[in-house]
Design an enzyme around this catalytic site. Sequence first.
Site, PDB file in Angstrom:
ATOM      1  N   ASP A 215       0.856  -1.185   0.000  1.00  0.00           N
ATOM      2  CA  ASP A 215       0.000   0.000   0.000  1.00  0.00           C
ATOM      3  C   ASP A 215       0.893   1.236   0.000  1.00  0.00           C
ATOM      4  O   ASP A 215       2.126   1.125  -0.029  1.00  0.00           O
ATOM      5  CB  ASP A 215      -0.946   0.002   1.204  1.00  0.00           C
ATOM      6  N   HIS A 285      -2.634   3.099  -4.769  1.00  0.00           N
ATOM      7  CA  HIS A 285      -2.030   2.657  -3.506  1.00  0.00           C
ATOM      8  C   HIS A 285      -0.583   2.220  -3.744  1.00  0.00           C
ATOM      9  O   HIS A 285      -0.124   1.201  -3.218  1.00  0.00           O
ATOM     10  CB  HIS A 285      -2.847   1.524  -2.880  1.00  0.00           C
ATOM     11  N   GLU A 348      -9.613   2.750  -5.506  1.00  0.00           N
ATOM     12  CA  GLU A 348      -9.243   4.104  -5.068  1.00  0.00           C
ATOM     13  C   GLU A 348      -8.039   4.651  -5.837  1.00  0.00           C
ATOM     14  O   GLU A 348      -7.215   5.370  -5.278  1.00  0.00           O
ATOM     15  CB  GLU A 348      -8.966   4.121  -3.563  1.00  0.00           C
TER      16      GLU A 348
END
Length: 785
Positions: A215, A285, A348
């Site tokens: 991440d 990420h 995301e």
Amino acid sequence: MTRYRSTAATALASALLVVLGGTTACAATTGAATPAAQVQPVRVESATIVPRPQSIQPAAGSYLVDARTPVRAQGEAAARVAAQFTGLLGKTTPLALAADAGKAKGGIVFRLAPAGADAAPEAYTLDISPTGIVVEAAGERGLFYGAMSLWQLLAGQEAAAVSLPAMRVEDAPRFSWRGFMLDSARHFQSVEQIKLLLDAMATHKLNTFHWHLTDDQGWRMEIKRYPKLTEIGGCRLPAGALGRHDDGTPNRYCGWYTQEQIRDVVAYAAARHITVVPEIDVPGHAQAAVAAYPEHGVVDGPTEPSHNWGVNPYLFNPREETLQFLENILAEVIELFPGPYVHIGGDEAVKYQWQASPAVQAYIRELGLKDEEALQSHMLKRLEKYLEEHDRRLIGWDEIIEGGLPPQATVMSWRGIEGGIEAATHGHDVVMAPSHTLYLDFLQTNLPDEPPGRPKFTPMQKIYAFDPVPAQLDAAQRKHVLGVQANLWTEHTRTFERLQHNVFPRLSALAEIAWTPLERKSYDDFLARLPAQLQRYRALGIAYGQTALSVAMKRQEDRAAGKVTVELSNPLSYRDIRYTTDGSAPTAQSASYGAALTLAVPTVLTAMAFHEGRPLADAPSSWTFDAASLLTRTDKTLAQCPQGGRLLLRLEDDNPIDGPRANFDVTIFNPCWLWEDAQLQDIASVKVRAGRIPYNFGLLREEEARRGWRRPVARHGEFEVRAGCQGPVLATVPLPAQAGKDGFIELEAPLRRGPETIADLCMTFSGDTRPQMWVLQQVTLQPGK
């Protein structure tokens, strides 16, 4: 390299590391057994198995299990399961059972069904009769689950002799994917801690461990071809005071798993019939990876692993060189993880960097693609092709639907169930993992004792009620719902104790969603079985959460009359609540709570929830009501102002580096606290205690636009109290330049006299919340002299 945090639970877990591995002999004797004739057996009255089996048929009689009970296995697979069963039983109970190679009848027998038996690979039967116990299944997986059900019946009794009621259990899972995801990127767990979780998963009959290893905040998996992924990407500098030692030197947070450790975890999981699904996040990420190899990012210049939670903008470069870089990483991932799935994230991935890059925009035109979403789909389809060529399947979060879903991809639906419905409708397999129901970093109660996390709380009842199969899918589409998964993100889960609090006992509700037939589910029956499950947690050394087992309190006060009216409840809906008002701990014989209590002040109220005469929590809940407490509120007992926004978080202080830290409830878009119906008739001032913490949140542009704060009047801002969020100012006091040595300030603001005797007090701190924001911990109304 690893950075371990030693805990009592980890030490206990180390004793269990080989118990379920299938490498011990059937006899797991740890010492001489007490002769059975001298032992008073404990009688089990009912089958408290979790998850609830498909069918339980009671029968006449019972069977006594004690030190003389032999354990027999027919065949190698059955011998492995028998070894796991006796090993676990010996480590978690006083029962030390011995293997017996003889052919005499009786005892506990593990056996595979005859060849050609028509049974699912995870199905089993468990027969308990007055003459013995037989666990039977078509394959080793089913036999293992039967062993776990038998272990549950015997565990938690703390007895060397247990009498089991006769019954026949016929059981098989509802879903093939019964998953739990752990985020090891934000905060790191040791191998021993991972193994404790795998042991617990096995006893819950969960079979998929989704391991989030990369991440923005850290890359946790060794890749030999690219060592800087862990050397640079495996360390971050925490925000605020945590980022520096007292002498000013950096205090880096580091941790990663070597390939040897990963192989160890994968083998340990496989012995428990758990498949490990690794996640390598693409294209977003990616900040930790880009920090290590900036040539595979989009923007020029160096960066470092992020210390901000939330959504960060760093993306992988979509060009050929980076796709080859990612394929080289996947080559090592495939070598380490033999399971059929590789998770590539896809969530995301805000496209700001791609949108701002002339090179990326030119590449989109060169490929003839519509937009940035189509470019992400292009990348994922390329990676899916690589995975398929190496006998693997791609799975990703539901954003992979946008821009075009890779042909054979499986979708993990987290933004509700809508993405799963869309994917199943188009013939794609689906795993349901909706955030509003199955994110275990959402707090399990709204009590002040909950640890840091997201107070948009997810109670057990909500988890248990979830059905992963949407009603709007037809019969053919429903077959694409592989199963269900709960996820634990660890931004706010700094310690393993906190992790266990968040996961247990809610993992039991997940297990029942994943395994039990829908028509067999019953929340009331689940509550009746849960106390036995808590006993098993103790036997396994699991520090399960206590808050849901405690007593919640709501109060209304009348300061003029010197009285307080109190309502009590248990968050899980256990109804038997006992209380005292003399400071003593309640017992099953104490006064039973039935309706709201009106108490004279001062008094001490102590309460506990009970089930069948036994307390559920380890300690009672207690509240002191006196003149001072009626004039005080904390951040946990205040409301939030309507304009504060919906994103309420329980955030941890950034100091000290080691040891316990304070935490604060705050809405990060517009921090504001509301004391509703404050009684002001004799109040002269408002006293506040506040801390200051980093504002380390990555926000989308539209979210950043919503972030509100009031411009300061004084040089460093002020603490302000208004009558209602849009009303007149009642009190104000200037803020200092910084907090004290302990990280806190205490200020007192004189109250301006007005007509209000009762008002909603709206409390704010002026000034920009970046890079640090003031957060309220406690406020007290000070009467006049």
